[in-house]
Each structure stands twice: as C-alpha cells, then as structure tokens.
Design a protein around this motif. Structure first.
Motif, PDB file in Angstrom:
ATOM      1  N   ASP A 160      16.931  20.799  -6.566  1.00  0.00           N
ATOM      2  CA  ASP A 160      17.201  21.766  -5.823  1.00  0.00           C
ATOM      3  C   ASP A 160      18.426  22.242  -5.789  1.00  0.00           C
ATOM      4  O   ASP A 160      19.479  21.350  -6.317  1.00  0.00           O
ATOM      5  CB  ASP A 160      16.908  21.403  -4.272  1.00  0.00           C
ATOM      6  CG  ASP A 160      15.460  21.334  -4.206  1.00  0.00           C
ATOM      7  OD1 ASP A 160      14.517  21.921  -4.593  1.00  0.00           O
ATOM      8  OD2 ASP A 160      14.993  20.149  -3.110  1.00  0.00           O
ATOM      9  N   GLU A 241      16.494  14.669  14.303  1.00  0.00           N
ATOM     10  CA  GLU A 241      15.521  13.661  13.576  1.00  0.00           C
ATOM     11  C   GLU A 241      14.834  12.615  14.713  1.00  0.00           C
ATOM     12  O   GLU A 241      13.689  12.265  14.136  1.00  0.00           O
ATOM     13  CB  GLU A 241      16.130  13.006  12.733  1.00  0.00           C
ATOM     14  CG  GLU A 241      16.842  13.569  11.332  1.00  0.00           C
ATOM     15  CD  GLU A 241      17.512  12.523  10.336  1.00  0.00           C
ATOM     16  OE1 GLU A 241      17.707  13.039   9.366  1.00  0.00           O
ATOM     17  OE2 GLU A 241      18.103  11.682  10.890  1.00  0.00           O
ATOM     18  N   GLU A 272      21.569  22.945   4.989  1.00  0.00           N
ATOM     19  CA  GLU A 272      20.567  23.426   5.627  1.00  0.00           C
ATOM     20  C   GLU A 272      20.609  23.704   6.757  1.00  0.00           C
ATOM     21  O   GLU A 272      21.455  23.297   7.585  1.00  0.00           O
ATOM     22  CB  GLU A 272      19.457  22.408   5.090  1.00  0.00           C
ATOM     23  CG  GLU A 272      19.346  21.155   5.728  1.00  0.00           C
ATOM     24  CD  GLU A 272      18.404  20.097   5.175  1.00  0.00           C
ATOM     25  OE1 GLU A 272      17.485  20.710   4.805  1.00  0.00           O
ATOM     26  OE2 GLU A 272      18.601  18.687   5.643  1.00  0.00           O
ATOM     27  N   GLN A 276      15.449  23.441   9.238  1.00  0.00           N
ATOM     28  CA  GLN A 276      14.949  23.063   7.786  1.00  0.00           C
ATOM     29  C   GLN A 276      15.222  21.507   7.921  1.00  0.00           C
ATOM     30  O   GLN A 276      14.123  20.784   7.440  1.00  0.00           O
ATOM     31  CB  GLN A 276      15.834  23.548   6.641  1.00  0.00           C
ATOM     32  CG  GLN A 276      15.528  24.848   6.403  1.00  0.00           C
ATOM     33  CD  GLN A 276      16.528  25.540   5.671  1.00  0.00           C
ATOM     34  OE1 GLN A 276      17.486  25.302   5.314  1.00  0.00           O
ATOM     35  NE2 GLN A 276      15.806  26.578   4.662  1.00  0.00           N
ATOM     36  N   LEU A 277      16.276  20.885   8.445  1.00  0.00           N
ATOM     37  CA  LEU A 277      16.333  19.526   8.668  1.00  0.00           C
ATOM     38  C   LEU A 277      15.447  19.171   9.209  1.00  0.00           C
ATOM     39  O   LEU A 277      14.732  17.868   8.935  1.00  0.00           O
ATOM     40  CB  LEU A 277      17.609  18.987   9.013  1.00  0.00           C
ATOM     41  CG  LEU A 277      17.870  17.559   9.201  1.00  0.00           C
ATOM     42  CD1 LEU A 277      19.529  17.357   8.556  1.00  0.00           C
ATOM     43  CD2 LEU A 277      17.819  17.081  10.506  1.00  0.00           C
ATOM     44  N   GLU A 279      12.004  19.933   9.958  1.00  0.00           N
ATOM     45  CA  GLU A 279      11.056  19.927   9.211  1.00  0.00           C
ATOM     46  C   GLU A 279      10.812  18.956   8.184  1.00  0.00           C
ATOM     47  O   GLU A 279       9.829  18.238   7.916  1.00  0.00           O
ATOM     48  CB  GLU A 279      10.748  21.176   8.640  1.00  0.00           C
ATOM     49  CG  GLU A 279      10.654  22.260   9.748  1.00  0.00           C
ATOM     50  CD  GLU A 279      10.337  23.724   9.162  1.00  0.00           C
ATOM     51  OE1 GLU A 279      10.691  23.859   7.908  1.00  0.00           O
ATOM     52  OE2 GLU A 279      10.129  24.833   9.815  1.00  0.00           O
ATOM     53  N   ARG A 280      11.980  18.777   7.482  1.00  0.00           N
ATOM     54  CA  ARG A 280      12.028  17.585   6.422  1.00  0.00           C
ATOM     55  C   ARG A 280      11.949  16.456   6.813  1.00  0.00           C
ATOM     56  O   ARG A 280      11.412  15.511   6.470  1.00  0.00           O
ATOM     57  CB  ARG A 280      13.269  17.835   5.501  1.00  0.00           C
ATOM     58  CG  ARG A 280      13.474  16.914   4.286  1.00  0.00           C
ATOM     59  CD  ARG A 280      14.376  17.344   3.400  1.00  0.00           C
ATOM     60  NE  ARG A 280      15.658  17.594   4.196  1.00  0.00           N
ATOM     61  CZ  ARG A 280      16.824  16.678   4.337  1.00  0.00           C
ATOM     62  NH1 ARG A 280      16.210  15.327   4.436  1.00  0.00           N
ATOM     63  NH2 ARG A 280      17.655  16.827   5.105  1.00  0.00           N
ATOM     64  N   ALA A 281      12.469  15.936   8.242  1.00  0.00           N
ATOM     65  CA  ALA A 281      12.569  14.787   8.856  1.00  0.00           C
ATOM     66  C   ALA A 281      11.343  14.546   9.158  1.00  0.00           C
ATOM     67  O   ALA A 281      10.834  13.393   9.183  1.00  0.00           O
ATOM     68  CB  ALA A 281      13.704  14.707  10.043  1.00  0.00           C
TER      69      ALA A 281
END
Length: 281
Positions: A160, A241, A272, A276-277, A279-281
């Motif tokens: 990425d 998170e 980010e 986004q963070l 969702e990734r967590a």
C-alpha cells in the motif's frame, strides 16, 4: 558495486557478490546510485560506521557522483553517509524514525522529516527503515520510468501507499530517558481534554520554554507542540480501537473541540482517517 570491486561481507557473515568497483567515469546524468541501509541502530554503532575508511571514501565518491548529475539515494543508516558527504546540507531528509534525532544532532544543516517514509529532493532521495527500501525503489522507478510501472509493481507486491512513518513510531522509544520529556508526556496525558500552552508545558517539565524545545527536539526529533499532538493521537488510536465512542466524542476527549481539525491532524500522524483505522481494527 563496491568501493574496491571486491565482494562485500554482510554483518551476518554472508558474502555478497558485486559487479565491480564504483567507477565515476562510467556514471551518466540521471543514473542512480542507491546505497542500502547498514546495520547500525545506535549512536555507538553509527560512530563505528562513519569512522570506517571505506565509508569515508564512499562519502567523497557520492558527492562527486552527485556533481555529475547522478541521482543519489539511501535508506536507514546509509542516510548518515549521505549526510557526511554534505549532499544533504540545506535539504530535507528522512531516515529510520528511531535514528531521526541522532541525524538531526549530528548534522544540524539537514532538515530532518522524521515522519516521512520517503523524501525526494531531486538530486537526493532518502527513506526510512528496512521495508521503506521498497518505497524508496518505487520512488526511483517513478522518477526514471514514470508513475504507471511502480503502481503496477506495488499491486503485485501487495504494498500500500505509505507516505508516513508516523503510525509506526513508538513514543516509549522516542522519549528515551530524558526526565523533562517524561514529565511532559505525563502532564499531557493528565490534561488530554484541554488546550495547554507552551509555558504550561515548560513548567510541568521543570525547564524554560527554550530548554524544553531543545530537549524535546533532541529526544524525539520534533517540537513540544508536535509531541503533544502525537500523545493526543496515540490516545485517540487507543480509544478508537477499544471503545464504540463516536469520532466526535473521542476528538473532544483528546483535546480537539473541532472534530474536522482532529480528523486532519489524525490523518497527518496516523496515515489514515479515524474511520479507516477503526474499520481495520
């Protein structure tokens, strides 16, 4: 290439074959000399690195190559060799984030951008830690071939776009053992939800404003205000998170009355958006 044309022995004892000696006469404008990172993670090992005769010779050759219009690039500890050559004087540069304060201390003529993954200054390109070497080589391909090929390569490598090292920086490492910086961090954590003046920060650290700025710069490679932002964003990351609180609520809890401003600062330091963070967590 190597300085003398002989194979290079790596830090773990592996022999690396080369195509020959670095020959300035064979270099042409827009050729690229890429210096890989070397095993050096502290001030002591940097002293040993920069004191080696072959690296002093390399610094001289790199400066001469640049004068011919050759693009010179380096990552991690090899950036110090470029700095020793004088090629970074008056320019911005980056290195591995934990070496950034050491680079700034040793070479005050260099403007150190500790959070950048790659800094392209035209004739000189620098990058951060080991895996940032991939970002560095993609930047070189973009420069010499065009943007389409590195984009394709990055997709094959599942790599990425990572313009910043900020999300990887460990404050526990960066603040080292400076008691003023430790006191500053503790004070900010106790006062996350409100704005804090530089004078308050200095009083909490037990030093003058000027001394605080100097010691924070030496310890973490940034201004006191940027360090405060980083502490706030670290706390925000933890809340994103571990809770279901809204982004606006978290922004207020870490000292941002303006949620839009919080999102801008968050993206700058985390690379980010808060959404986004989460969702990734």
């Amino acid at each position: 290439m190597s300085i003398d044309g002989a194979p290079v022995r790596s830090s773990v004892g592996r022999t690396v074959a080369v195509d020959g000696a670095l020959n300035l006469r064979a270099l042409r404008p827009q050729d690229v000399v890429l210096v890989p990172g070397m095993f050096s993670a502290s001030g002591r090992t940097l002293d040993e690195l920069l004191g080696r005769e072959e690296l002093r010779r390399a610094a001289v050759l790199l400066a001469k190559a640049s004068a011919k219009g050759v693009v010179v690039a380096a990552s991690c500890s090899a950036v110090f060799v470029l700095a020793a050559s004088g090629l970074l004087d008056g320019r911005s540069a980056t290195t591995s984030w934990w070496l950034a304060s050491e680079l700034a201390r040793r070479f005050p003529e260099v403007s150190v951008s500790a959070d950048r993954m790659v800094v392209d200054e035209g004739e000189v390109i620098t990058a951060g830690a080991a895996l940032a070497h991939a970002d560095l080589t993609l930047a070189i391909v973009a420069r010499t071939v065009g943007p389409s090929l590195p984009h394709l390569v990055s997709r094959y490598l599942v790599l990425d776009e990572r313009p910043t090292q900020a999300r990887y920086m460990l404050l526990d490492h960066l603040r080292a053992n400076d008691p003023a910086v430790l006191a500053l961090e503790a004070f900010v954590v106790r006062n996350l939800s409100r704005q804090i003046s530089l004078e308050e920060l200095a009083r909490a650290a037990g030093v003058s404003s000027r001394t605080l700025a100097r010691r924070v710069r030496a310890s973490v490679g940034s201004s006191p205000q940027a360090f405060v932002q980083r502490v706030r964003i670290r706390s925000a990351v933890h809340l994103l998170e571990t809770t279901r609180d809204s982004v606006d609520d978290i922004a207020e809890r870490v000292g941002y009355a303006d949620a839009a401003a919080f999102r801008r600062v968050f993206r700058r330091y985390a690379g980010e958006s808060p959404r986004q963070l989460r969702e990734r967590a």
